[in-house]
Design a protein around this motif. Structure first.
Motif, short mmCIF file in Angstrom:
data_model
loop_
_atom_site.label_atom_id
_atom_site.label_comp_id
_atom_site.label_asym_id
_atom_site.label_seq_id
_atom_site.Cartn_x
_atom_site.Cartn_y
_atom_site.Cartn_z
N GLY A 40 0.79 -1.19 0.04
CA GLY A 40 -0.11 -0.05 0.01
C GLY A 40 0.71 1.31 -0.04
O GLY A 40 0.30 2.26 0.10
N LYS A 41 2.11 1.09 -0.23
CA LYS A 41 3.11 2.41 -0.37
C LYS A 41 2.43 3.38 -1.27
O LYS A 41 2.27 4.76 -0.80
CB LYS A 41 4.33 1.86 -0.66
CG LYS A 41 5.17 0.95 0.17
CD LYS A 41 6.46 0.71 -0.26
CE LYS A 41 6.35 -0.12 -1.58
NZ LYS A 41 5.58 -1.62 -1.60
N SER A 42 2.24 3.23 -2.44
CA SER A 42 1.87 4.15 -3.37
C SER A 42 0.30 4.72 -3.00
O SER A 42 0.25 5.92 -3.30
CB SER A 42 1.66 3.72 -4.91
OG SER A 42 3.22 3.11 -5.13
N THR A 43 -0.38 3.82 -2.42
CA THR A 43 -1.55 4.63 -2.17
C THR A 43 -1.60 5.40 -0.99
O THR A 43 -2.39 6.67 -1.11
CB THR A 43 -2.58 3.09 -1.63
OG1 THR A 43 -2.58 2.21 -2.76
CG2 THR A 43 -4.14 3.52 -1.53
N LEU A 44 -0.67 4.96 0.01
CA LEU A 44 -0.58 6.15 0.83
C LEU A 44 0.11 7.37 0.64
O LEU A 44 -0.40 8.35 0.76
CB LEU A 44 0.54 5.33 2.02
CG LEU A 44 -0.01 4.51 3.00
CD1 LEU A 44 1.01 3.49 3.56
CD2 LEU A 44 -0.66 5.26 4.17
N PRO A 60 0.64 -0.85 -9.61
CA PRO A 60 2.18 -1.30 -9.20
C PRO A 60 3.28 -0.58 -9.54
O PRO A 60 3.36 -0.12 -10.72
CB PRO A 60 2.17 -2.63 -9.60
CG PRO A 60 0.98 -3.21 -9.84
CD PRO A 60 0.15 -1.89 -10.41
N THR A 61 4.03 -0.15 -8.77
CA THR A 61 5.18 0.75 -8.94
C THR A 61 6.44 0.01 -9.81
O THR A 61 6.66 -1.12 -9.37
CB THR A 61 6.03 1.27 -7.67
OG1 THR A 61 4.50 1.93 -7.22
CG2 THR A 61 7.06 2.40 -7.91
N ILE A 62 6.96 0.24 -10.83
CA ILE A 62 7.96 -0.31 -11.45
C ILE A 62 9.37 0.60 -11.05
O ILE A 62 9.41 1.59 -11.31
CB ILE A 62 8.09 0.03 -13.19
CG1 ILE A 62 6.49 -0.53 -13.51
CG2 ILE A 62 8.92 -0.75 -13.83
CD1 ILE A 62 6.15 -1.94 -13.55
N SER A 82 9.26 0.22 -5.39
CA SER A 82 8.83 -0.76 -5.58
C SER A 82 9.02 -1.97 -4.64
O SER A 82 10.12 -2.07 -4.21
CB SER A 82 9.04 -1.53 -6.85
OG SER A 82 8.65 -2.67 -7.28
N GLY A 83 8.03 -2.89 -4.10
CA GLY A 83 8.26 -3.94 -3.24
C GLY A 83 8.65 -5.23 -4.06
O GLY A 83 8.69 -6.26 -3.08
N GLN A 84 8.52 -5.23 -5.09
CA GLN A 84 8.79 -6.64 -5.90
C GLN A 84 10.08 -6.95 -5.46
O GLN A 84 10.92 -6.21 -5.28
CB GLN A 84 8.71 -6.33 -7.44
CG GLN A 84 7.32 -5.84 -7.97
CD GLN A 84 6.27 -6.94 -8.17
OE1 GLN A 84 6.67 -8.16 -8.25
NE2 GLN A 84 5.10 -6.53 -8.34
N MET A 143 -5.80 -1.84 7.74
CA MET A 143 -6.37 -2.19 8.78
C MET A 143 -8.14 -2.33 8.55
O MET A 143 -8.65 -2.83 9.38
CB MET A 143 -6.53 -0.93 9.90
CG MET A 143 -6.94 0.41 9.46
SD MET A 143 -6.60 1.90 10.50
CE MET A 143 -8.10 2.07 11.25
N ASP A 144 -8.54 -1.74 7.56
CA ASP A 144 -10.25 -2.14 7.20
C ASP A 144 -10.55 -3.18 7.08
O ASP A 144 -11.69 -3.41 6.88
CB ASP A 144 -10.37 -1.16 6.15
CG ASP A 144 -9.63 -1.12 5.02
OD1 ASP A 144 -8.33 -1.23 4.93
OD2 ASP A 144 -10.13 -1.50 3.80
N CYS A 145 -9.55 -4.08 6.50
CA CYS A 145 -9.90 -5.68 6.02
C CYS A 145 -10.07 -6.39 7.23
O CYS A 145 -9.38 -6.18 8.41
CB CYS A 145 -8.71 -6.26 5.35
SG CYS A 145 -8.35 -5.14 3.81
N1 LIG Z 1 -8.82 -2.28 1.57
C1 LIG Z 1 -7.34 -1.59 1.59
N2 LIG Z 1 -6.86 -1.64 0.35
C2 LIG Z 1 -5.61 -1.24 0.29
C3 LIG Z 1 -5.19 -0.34 1.24
N3 LIG Z 1 -3.97 0.10 1.13
C4 LIG Z 1 -3.58 -0.25 -0.45
N4 LIG Z 1 -4.82 -1.30 -0.82
C5 LIG Z 1 -4.94 -1.85 -2.00
O1 LIG Z 1 -3.75 -2.52 -2.04
C6 LIG Z 1 -3.41 -2.42 -3.58
C7 LIG Z 1 -1.91 -2.48 -3.49
O2 LIG Z 1 -1.66 -1.05 -3.08
P1 LIG Z 1 -0.34 -0.08 -3.71
O3 LIG Z 1 -0.16 1.06 -3.18
O4 LIG Z 1 -0.34 -0.26 -5.26
O5 LIG Z 1 0.96 -1.11 -3.12
P2 LIG Z 1 2.68 -0.66 -3.09
O6 LIG Z 1 2.99 -1.14 -1.70
O7 LIG Z 1 2.85 0.39 -3.88
O8 LIG Z 1 2.83 -2.10 -4.12
P3 LIG Z 1 4.37 -2.12 -5.25
O9 LIG Z 1 4.25 -0.84 -5.83
O10 LIG Z 1 4.11 -3.21 -6.04
O11 LIG Z 1 5.50 -2.15 -4.29
C8 LIG Z 1 -4.12 -1.67 -4.27
O12 LIG Z 1 -5.34 -2.52 -4.99
C9 LIG Z 1 -4.72 -0.83 -3.02
O13 LIG Z 1 -6.05 -0.32 -3.54
C10 LIG Z 1 -5.81 -0.20 2.46
O14 LIG Z 1 -5.58 0.41 3.47
N5 LIG Z 1 -7.24 -0.90 2.57
#
Ligand SMILES: Nc1nc2c(ncn2[C@@H]2O[C@H](COP(=O)(O)OP(=O)(O)OP(=O)(O)O)[C@@H](O)[C@H]2O)c(=O)[nH]1
Ligand SMILES: [Mg+2]
Length: 196
Positions: A40-44, A60-62, A82-84, A143-145
């Protein structure tokens, strides 16, 4: 190699509002976001960005991407790694200049908590982290899951109590709504303001 993306804005986002609130005077803070893929890094980071620069969809981050939030007297440069598995060796190249690390954990990913712990060990043992005592913010994300582990269990699984060289903090977050994020960023800002 890796993708490089930049965004600039004069509209204050959460980071800048906190910086102003805390009276930070220096110019630039570099924050490194690491953690396994899908944590969830990029989402944050998308949540932290000023509204006009938020992405509709996070992919997903490249490699990595760089985001810059500029307003008032402070500019945050955020490295979104990227976390890959194949990209994780890139992380160490960014340790040296990081004022703080944000380590994002998918609280639902019980199977890979061990892998996250191994990556954390590598990070903690790296000289550019250990000698500089970089503060580390852990975000127990998703945490919502309903099957998410609580932050205390995540701390235990990640053996965070063994970290004694660094100041660290953990909070539970929902990166989609931003719940819990402000508490973490507030802690982070307090930690780095003396280091800038
Ligand atoms: N339910 C829920 N989904 C989340 C949350 N944070 C991220 N996601 C979902 O998890 C998936 C991955 O999120 P990214 O932000 O792309 O994860 P990342 O860590 O950046 O991944 P990489 O770029 O591959 O390293 C996406 O579908 C998001 O919508 C959260 O807090 N709750
Ligand atoms: Mg990403």
């Amino acid at each position: 190699m890796a993708g490089l993306e930049r965004s600039r804005s004069t509209r204050p986002g959460l980071l800048n509002r906190l910086a102003t609130f805390l009276g930070i005077k220096k110019k630039e803070a570099q924050i490194l976001f690491v953690g396994l893929d899908n944590s969830g890094k990029s989402t944050l980071i998308n949540f932290l960005k000023p509204d006009s620069y938020k992405r509709q969809e996070v992919v997903p981050t490249i490699g990595y991407s760089v985001e810059q939030f500029t307003a008032g007297r402070i500019s945050f440069t955020v490295f979104d790694m990227s976390g890959q598995g194949k990209s994780r060796p890139l992380w160490e190249h960014y340790y040296r200049d990081a004022h703080a690390v944000v380590f994002v954990l998918d609280s639902t990913d019980r199977l890979r908590m061990e892998v996250a712990r191994e990556e954390l060990n590598n990070l903690l043992l790296h000289a550019d982290v250990s000698t500089r005592k970089v503060p580390i913010l852990f975000l127990a994300n998703k945490m919502d899951c309903k099957d998410a582990l609580g932050p205390i269990q995540v701390s235990v699984d990640m053996c965070l109590h063994e970290i004694n060289l660094h100041s660290w903090h953990i909070c539970a977050t929902n990166a989609v709504t931003g719940e819990g994020v402000e508490e973490g960023i507030l802690w982070l800002t307090e930690q780095i303001k003396h280091r800038l």
